[in-house]
Design an enzyme around this catalytic site. Structure first.
Site: not given
Length: 255
Positions: A118, A121-122, A126
Site C-alpha cells: 500500500i 499516505g504521507v 507529498e
C-alpha cells in the site's frame, strides 16, 4: 460438497433420500498442471475478448503538458523522492492535474507492507504537494529568476478514502485558493483520484523561502514569512519548525 435428491424404495413405496453429490473433477491436475480451455466460440457467435489495443486506447492518458524532464526544471526533488511523472492539465497561477504511476518496484513497498503493498499516505500527501509546487513555483505566483522554494507550512482536513496499490494511476489535482505575496503564503486545496474515485483530499499551506545572501559565519541565510506576519530567519543548521517567540528575524531551532 453439495447434495442431491435421489429416489429410494422402502417397503414397496417410493421415498426421497439425500445422498452426497459427486465431486467435480478439478480443472487443473497437480501432475502436469493441465488446464482446460473454454470451448471456442461458434461461427457467428460474439466473443467477449477485447484485446490489448482496445484496452490501451480506453485507458490512455491525456496529452502531456510537462514531461518529467520539464518537471525537474521546476521542482528541486529527485529520485527517489520525485513523485510526479507528468502534468496533463495546467492553468498558470490557478491549478494543475498531474499523474503518478504507482508500480510494484517502488522502494517503499519493501516495507509498507511486505504482505500487502500500500502506498504510504504521507507519500500521497507529498506527491500532491509537489503538484502544488508546480503551480506555485511558476508565474504569475512567483518569478523563477528570483529563486526560492515552497516549504510545507501545514496540512488540514486530510482524508484517505481508499488504499493506493501497485498498478494504480494516482491522478492529482491541486487548486490555488489564495496567495499572500507579502507573507509568502500559498493556500491550496487538492484531491487525488484512482479510477475516477477519490483516494485522498485535503487543504495545504506552503511558505515561500528565499535566500538572502550569506550570514555572519558564511552560511546561507534564508527568510520565511509566515501566516501571522512573523519573519523567520534560517541558516543551514536550522529547519522550519516552532520558533521561540514570534519576533521579527527569529532564529528557528532544528525541526
Amino acid at each position: 460438497q453439495g447434495w442431491q435428491v435421489v429416489p429410494r424404495v422402502s417397503r414397496g413405496a417410493s421415498a426421497l433420500a439425500l445422498a452426497p453429490r459427486a465431486a467435480a473433477a478439478p480443472r487443473a491436475q497437480r501432475a502436469g498442471l493441465r488446464l482446460e480451455a473454454d470451448a471456442p466460440a461458434e461461427e457467428g457467435e460474439a466473443s467477449d475478448w477485447v484485446g490489448g489495443a482496445a484496452i490501451s486506447e480506453s485507458i490512455k492518458d491525456p496529452d502531456t503538458i510537462f514531461t518529467v524532464e520539464q518537471i525537474k526544471e521546476i521542482l528541486p526533488h529527485r529520485y527517489p523522492f520525485l513523485l510526479v511523472d507528468k502534468v496533463v492539465a495546467f492553468e498558470p497561477g490557478k491549478r494543475a492535474v498531474a499523474i503518478k504511476k504507482v508500480t510494484t518496484n517502488e522502494e517503499f513497498f519493501n516495507g509498507h507492507f511486505p504482505s500487502r503493498a500500500i502506498m504510504p499516505g504521507v507519500l500521497q500527501v507529498e506527491a500532491m504537494a509537489q503538484v502544488g509546487g508546480i503551480v506555485a513555483l511558476q508565474p504569475p505566483v512567483t518569478d523563477p529568476s528570483e529563486g526560492g522554494d515552497f516549504f510545507f507550512a501545514g496540512v488540514d482536513s486530510i482524508k484517505w478514502r481508499k488504499p493506493v496499490v501497485p498498478g494504480d494511476t494516482l491522478t492529482m489535482e491541486m487548486e490555488l485558493v489564495s496567495f499572500k505575496k507579502r507573507f509568502g503564503i500559498v493556500k491550496m486545496k487538492g484531491k487525488a483520484y484512482v479510477d475516477g474515485k477519490v483516494a485522498l483530499e485535503g487543504d495545504f499551506t506552503f511558505a515561500l523561502v528565499k535566500e538572502k545572501g550569506l550570514g555572519a559565519e558564511g552560511t546561507a541565510v534564508q527568510e520565511v514569512e509566515r501566516v501571522r506576519g512573523c519573519r523567520y530567519r534560517l541558516t543551514d543548521g536550522c529547519g522550519v519548525g516552532a520558533a521561540e517567540g514570534c519576533g521579527s528575524r527569529t532564529l528557528l531551532p532544528q525541526g
